[in-house]
Design a protein around this motif. Structure first.
Motif, mmCIF file in Angstrom:
data_model
loop_
_atom_site.group_PDB
_atom_site.id
_atom_site.type_symbol
_atom_site.label_atom_id
_atom_site.label_comp_id
_atom_site.label_asym_id
_atom_site.label_seq_id
_atom_site.Cartn_x
_atom_site.Cartn_y
_atom_site.Cartn_z
ATOM 1 N N LEU A 40 0.837 -1.177 0.000
ATOM 2 C CA LEU A 40 0.000 0.000 0.000
ATOM 3 C C LEU A 40 0.882 1.241 0.000
ATOM 4 N N PRO A 41 0.393 2.341 -0.553
ATOM 5 C CA PRO A 41 1.177 3.554 -0.571
ATOM 6 C C PRO A 41 1.451 4.048 0.830
ATOM 7 N N GLY A 42 2.693 4.366 1.097
ATOM 8 C CA GLY A 42 3.041 4.891 2.404
ATOM 9 C C GLY A 42 2.927 3.890 3.501
ATOM 10 N N GLY A 43 2.856 2.629 3.193
ATOM 11 C CA GLY A 43 2.575 1.624 4.207
ATOM 12 C C GLY A 43 3.686 1.456 5.198
ATOM 13 N N LEU A 117 -13.200 1.992 -2.432
ATOM 14 C CA LEU A 117 -13.023 2.710 -3.693
ATOM 15 C C LEU A 117 -12.287 4.023 -3.506
ATOM 16 N N TRP A 118 -12.475 4.699 -2.361
ATOM 17 C CA TRP A 118 -11.805 5.988 -2.165
ATOM 18 C C TRP A 118 -10.824 5.982 -0.982
ATOM 19 N N ALA A 119 -10.678 4.851 -0.323
ATOM 20 C CA ALA A 119 -9.756 4.791 0.814
ATOM 21 C C ALA A 119 -8.300 5.093 0.430
ATOM 22 N N PRO A 120 -7.780 4.580 -0.700
ATOM 23 C CA PRO A 120 -6.394 4.924 -1.050
ATOM 24 C C PRO A 120 -6.183 6.424 -1.230
ATOM 25 N N LEU A 121 -7.215 7.119 -1.714
ATOM 26 C CA LEU A 121 -7.115 8.571 -1.869
ATOM 27 C C LEU A 121 -7.014 9.259 -0.513
ATOM 28 N N VAL A 122 -7.840 8.818 0.442
ATOM 29 C CA VAL A 122 -7.799 9.385 1.788
ATOM 30 C C VAL A 122 -6.444 9.135 2.439
ATOM 31 N N GLU A 284 3.129 9.523 -2.903
ATOM 32 C CA GLU A 284 1.812 8.936 -2.716
ATOM 33 C C GLU A 284 0.998 8.861 -4.005
ATOM 34 N N THR A 285 1.170 9.841 -4.895
ATOM 35 C CA THR A 285 0.359 9.846 -6.106
ATOM 36 C C THR A 285 0.571 8.579 -6.915
ATOM 37 N N ASP A 290 -0.916 2.380 -7.931
ATOM 38 C CA ASP A 290 -0.394 1.047 -7.615
ATOM 39 C C ASP A 290 -1.396 0.254 -6.789
ATOM 40 N N THR A 291 -2.077 0.916 -5.853
ATOM 41 C CA THR A 291 -3.041 0.229 -5.004
ATOM 42 C C THR A 291 -4.223 -0.288 -5.820
ATOM 43 N N TYR A 292 -4.738 0.538 -6.716
ATOM 44 C CA TYR A 292 -5.865 0.100 -7.535
ATOM 45 C C TYR A 292 -5.450 -1.031 -8.482
ATOM 46 N N ARG A 293 -4.245 -0.963 -9.011
ATOM 47 C CA ARG A 293 -3.757 -2.054 -9.856
ATOM 48 C C ARG A 293 -3.638 -3.348 -9.053
ATOM 49 N N LEU A 294 -3.190 -3.210 -7.818
ATOM 50 C CA LEU A 294 -3.045 -4.375 -6.957
ATOM 51 C C LEU A 294 -4.404 -5.031 -6.693
ATOM 52 N N LEU A 295 -5.418 -4.204 -6.407
ATOM 53 C CA LEU A 295 -6.759 -4.735 -6.161
ATOM 54 C C LEU A 295 -7.291 -5.475 -7.391
ATOM 55 N N PHE A 296 -7.054 -4.906 -8.566
ATOM 56 C CA PHE A 296 -7.522 -5.531 -9.790
ATOM 57 C C PHE A 296 -6.804 -6.852 -10.039
#
Length: 543
Positions: A40-43, A117-122, A284-285, A290-296
């Motif tokens: 995850l970004p910034g994990g 759907l919007w958690a990675p943005l937050v 983070e951008t 990367d997070t959405y690609r990972l989910l897919f």
């Protein structure tokens, strides 16, 4: 069983298991989500670091009592919109809205299931100088508070009070959908902040604050509100002189909690600082994509895709019992505040059940418990239908006898046992198969799908009640009651619409048949997923 006394699947949901699940969306109690961990970004920067030698030793909970109390307050505030949203269907039912309208309002309960759907943005977008979590928490709670105060001036009109107009269900749905969306966003920020606000030694208290706080907030916004809003309850138990209204109205309740939101948020904004040393330094951008690609990439795996398709259809058989029964009881004259109060004695059971059931789901085949509990939960759907049919026969001038409420309470308790057996089993399976390298993201995806598997059948079940109901116009020849316009013509002609076949009973039987069909044909396929090799669940990532 109803929005008041049974947690809607995918709605308000309780966390179980580890306190360290990163991207955590829970099932069948208050949902929450926090971003961290590998993949995850910034994990890496958000994970809990051991205390540096010489700088900080083990800290007792008393040393961080202020932070623990703050988390508790934030979770209580989060539960208020959840409780209010759960109370509105019962209020609407007492105003005789259609089940089609109830189905439309049920979309209010979807945001907590969709916040992935919007958690990675937050998680990734914030003002560094203000704080990673406060950048979302403070504006979100300010908007919630201001919106609640504004709605306190409009909600009576939306509910149809005062001028003989019916409830504006569309406006109410939009309003409370926004409430739930903001509450879900606040949940993402608070869950993420909890991991860094507390030291590693005390982070376990974050889950306790979550469970206790959201439950308390839901109780205040649902059970307490419905009791104090009811004129009959207040006149019987809280007043010496009867009055035509309750002690509080929805307008009063919204204004009070709107003010509380604004005051609390201002104090947090100015007095509480975030831990600067845990601010992430990654880009983070890039991490968001990367997070959405990972989910897919996770959902494309054959084993995961099969599980998602099965779990999205597994709860169809429970939809009529879970979504419609409570509303039908209100329609038959059971006071909505009494249904809400039945949730109180269930709290100890809801705390104990996961602890007991987890002993049977801790092994290599947790879905066996899911499979065994399913037919009992399906049969309870028929028992609920019988309960609704029996209700008008025991009603008397003073209400309902005590033994009736005992039967309702026992029915609900049995329902909770089967519900939690299935819930804990699914959670255990999700934890078992999740790739440990990306466990937070993986579990969140599986739990999100499980939540949606409860949301969409409930919405469809509510929508189908009216089309499946057959009514005739009694007292006026050549008139019918097939539509709202026809029913109005029947009334003008001196007749009245009489229900000859209640769609709820038709739907209950259809749901049970569909449920047992799924259990016989697809249930073994779900159990077979437990035999898949661990490699079938591991995601191949490219860094």
């Amino acid at each position: 069983m109803s929005p008041a006394i049974a947690a809607k699947e995918g709605g308000r949901q309780r966390r179980t298991g580890s306190h360290h699940h990163c991207l955590d969306v829970r099932s069948e109690a208050p949902p929450g989500l926090a971003l961290c961990g590998d993949g995850l970004p910034g994990g890496e920067a958000e994970t809990l670091l051991p205390p540096e030698p010489g700088l900080r030793g083990a800290r007792g909970c008393r040393a961080e009592l202020g932070s623990i109390l703050l988390l508790l307050v934030l979770y209580v505030l989060q539960g208020i919109p959840l409780g209010l949203a759960g109370s509105v269907p019962l209020i609407l039912q007492s105003k005789n809205v259609s089940y089609t309208d109830q189905a439309f309002f049920s979309f209010v309960f979807w945001p907590f299931s969709l916040k992935l759907l919007w958690a990675p943005l937050v998680d990734a977008v914030y003002l560094r100088g203000f704080g990673r979590r406060k950048s979302w928490l403070v504006p979100t709670q300010y908007v919630l508070g201001l919106f609640m105060i504004y709605m306190s001036t409009e909600v009576d009109v939306l509910l149809g009070d005062g001028e003989g107009r019916g409830p504006d269900v569309v406006a109410l749905t939009v309003t409370f959908f926004l409430f739930e969306f903001l509450a879900a966003t606040q949940d993402i920020a608070v869950d993420g902040w909890a991991l860094t606000m507390l030291s590693r030694e005390n982070v376990g208290y974050a889950s306790t604050c979550n469970s206790v706080g959201q439950t308390a907030g839901y109780f205040l916004g649902n059970v307490l509100f419905l009791a104090l809003e009811s004129a009959s309850f207040c006149n019987k138990y809280l007043r010496f002189q009867p009055q035509p209204h309750g002690i509080v109205t929805l307008s009063d309740f919204l204004f009070f909690w709107g003010a509380v939101f604004l005051i609390t948020t201002t104090l947090v904004a100015f007095l509480k600082k975030e831990n600067k040393e845990l601010t992430p330094t990654k880009e983070e951008t890039k991490g968001i994509t990367d997070t959405y690609r990972l989910l897919f990439s996770i959902i494309k795996m054959p084993a995961v895709l099969t599980f998602c398709l099965l779990i999205l259809t597994a709860k169809v058989g429970f939809s009529a019992a879970d979504a419609v029964t409570g509303l039908k009881l209100v329609e038959e004259g059971v006071p909505k505040e009494h249904l809400a109060l039945l949730a109180v004695p269930m709290v100890p059971l809801q705390i104990i059940l996961p602890l007991i059931i987890s002993k049977y789901t801790a092994g290599p085949q947790p879905l066996n418990t899911f499979y065994k509990a399913m037919p009992f939960r399906l049969l309870l759907g028929l028992e609920f239908a019988f309960l609704v049919w029996w209700t008008p026969t025991v009603r008397h001038e003073g209400g309902f006898p005590v033994y009736y409420y005992v039967v309702v309470l026992l029915s609900y308790a049995l329902h909770q046992i089967t519900l939690y057996s299935m819930y804990v089993a699914i959670m255990a399976f999700n934890a078992k198969v999740s790739d440990p390298l990306i466990g937070g993201t993986y579990m969140t995806l599986l739990n999100t799908v499980s939540n949606l598997g409860g949301n969409w059948p409930s919405t469809v079940a509510l929508w189908l009640v009216d089309p499946l109901t057959v009514k005739e116009c009694a007292g006026a020849q050549e008139q019918s009651c097939g539509t709202a316009v026809a029913a109005e013509l029947c009334t003008k002609a001196g007749g009245s619409c009489v229900t000859t076949l209640d769609g709820y009973y038709v739907e209950s039987i259809i749901c049970v048949i569909l449920g047992f069909t799924w259990w016989f044909l697809l249930g073994p396929k779900l159990k077979k997923l437990q035999d898949e090799a661990q490699s079938s669940w591991k995601c191949k990532r490219t860094n």
